[in-house]
Design an enzyme around this catalytic site. Structure first.
Site: not given
Ligand code: BDR
Ligand code: CA
Length: 310
Positions: A240
Site C-alpha cells: 500500500h
Molecule cells: C494501510 O493500513 C496499514 O495497515 C498499512 O500500513 C497501510 O497504510 C492499508 O489499509
C-alpha cells in the site's frame, strides 16, 4: 532540486518499504519521519521508524506524535503486521535517538520556517498528527505544498470493515479535517494498492540483492503476504504505502480522477468510508486527485532499482 517531504507514518512493513524507497531516492529530501499510533501503538511505531532509518544508514530525524485518535479508542492491526508491527525479521534495538519535540510541534514549526509551498506531507497512517497540527495552527494549512496519502477505497470497499480502509477508519474525524482543509490532495486508495501486488519473483529479487535492506524487505513481505493471500485469495500482497512515494518519484505510473471525496464520521455501519464521487454525480467541489490505476510492472521495477541502491 529535490522535493522536501515529511513522512507521517505508523510502521508497518509496507510503511517501511515506502520509507526505504524515499530514503533511496535523490528526487526526495526526507526532512523527518513523524510517527503516529496506527498499525501498532505509538511506542512501537516510533521505535520501528528508528529501526528503519538505521537499517538504511540514513539518520533521518524521527519524532513521536499522537498516541490516540482525536476522539476515539485506538484500533490497531497486529493481525496483519504482527506484535511489533514489523514482524518478519528481528532487527537490532535502535540506537538512533528519538527527537525530544512532539511531532505536531515539529510539523507546525517546520511549515512555518520554510517558504510556503515547499513542503509536501506524506501520511501513511491515520491522519491524527496532521489534523492536530491543522487544528492547533491553521496558519500552516496554506503553507503545505501538497498532501499525498495512502487511505480510503471506492470500488474496492474497505479492508477493516466492508466500507472503510484502515487508515481512515482509525481516525475518521482527523481524515475529515484533512479532506476539508483545502490543501491539494493526492489519494492512493485500495483501488490502486490492491493492484500493486507483490509476486514471488519480486520477493526473490529482493533477497538476491544480498543486502540487509533486500533481506529485510523480502522477509517482511513474506510475513504479511501470508495474511493477505489468505484474506484476498490473491497471489501476492498489496504494498500500500510505497504507492505514495512512487507517485512522488514518477507520477506517470498512476492514473486517477480529480473528484470530491468526503469522509463518513457518523454512521456506525460505514464509519470511515471515503465517499468518492468517481462518476461526478454531485455538484460537490473536487477536493482530491483520487487514484484508480497503477502500472504494476513499472512500480516494481522502480522499487527494485531504488532499493538496490541502499
Ligand atoms: C494501510 O493500513 C496499514 O495497515 C498499512 O500500513 C497501510 O497504510 C492499508 O489499509
Ligand atoms: Ca501505514
Amino acid at each position: 532540486m529535490s522535493r522536501k517531504i515529511i513522512i507521517d507514518t505508523d510502521p508497518g512493513q509496507d510503511d517501511a518499504v515506502a520509507i526505504l524507497l524515499a530514503l533511496a531516492s535523490a528526487e526526495l529530501d526526507v526532512l523527518a519521519l513523524t510517527a503516529v499510533a496506527g498499525n501498532v501503538p505509538l511506542p512501537l511505531t516510533e521505535r520501528n521508524a528508528r529501526q528503519i532509518v538505521e537499517l538504511a544508514s540514513k539518520p533521518t530525524p524521527v519524532y513521536a506524535g499522537c498516541d490516540a485518535p482525536l476522539h476515539r479508542i485506538l484500533v490497531t492491526a497486529e493481525h496483519v503486521h504482527g506484535k511489533t508491527g514489523l514482524d518478519g525479521i528481528p532487527l537490532p534495538d535502535p540506537t538512533h535517538p528519538l527527537q525530544a519535540r512532539h511531532a505536531v510541534d515539529y510539523l507546525i514549526d517546520t511549515l512555518r520556517a520554510h517558504p510556503p509551498g515547499t513542503i509536501t506531507l506524506c501520511p501513511l497512517g491515520p491522519l491524527t498528527n496532521i489534523a492536530t497540527a491543522f487544528q492547533r495552527a491553521p496558519d500552516i494549512i496554506p503553507r503545505v505544498a501538497e498532501i499525498v496519502l495512502m487511505g480510503g477505497g471506492c470500488f474496492e470497499g474497505g479492508n477493516i470493515t466492508p466500507a472503510a480502509e484502515f487508515n481512515i477508519y482509525v481516525d475518521p474525524e482527523a481524515a475529515d479535517i484533512v479532506f476539508k482543509s483545502g490543501v491539494s490532495l493526492v489519494v492512493m486508495p485500495l483501488d490502486v494498492t490492491h493492484k500493486a501486488l507483490t509476486s514471488r519473483a519480486w520477493i526473490e529479487e529482493m533477497r538476491a540483492l544480498g543486502t540487509p535492506v533486500g533481506h529485510a524487505v523480502a522477509s517482511w513481505t513474506d510475513f504479511f503476504e501470508r495474511f493477505d493471500t489468505a484474506k484476498y485469495g490473491s497471489e501476492g500482497a498489496p504494498l500500500h504505502d510505497p504507492c505514495v512515494i512512487a507517485y512522488l518519484i514518477d507520477p506517470s505510473l498512476f492514473t486517477g480522477r480529480h473528484i470530491n471525496v468526503e469522509i463518513e464520521t457518523q454512521s456506525p455501519l460505514t464509519l470511515g468510508m471515503t465517499v468518492a464521487d468517481w462518476w461526478r454525480v454531485t455538484d460537490r467541489e473536487p477536493n482530491a486527485m483520487f487514484m484508480g490505476g497503477v502500472d504494476r510492472e513499472g512500480f516494481y521495477r522502480l522499487l527494485t532499482e531504488r532499493l538496490g541502491r541502499l
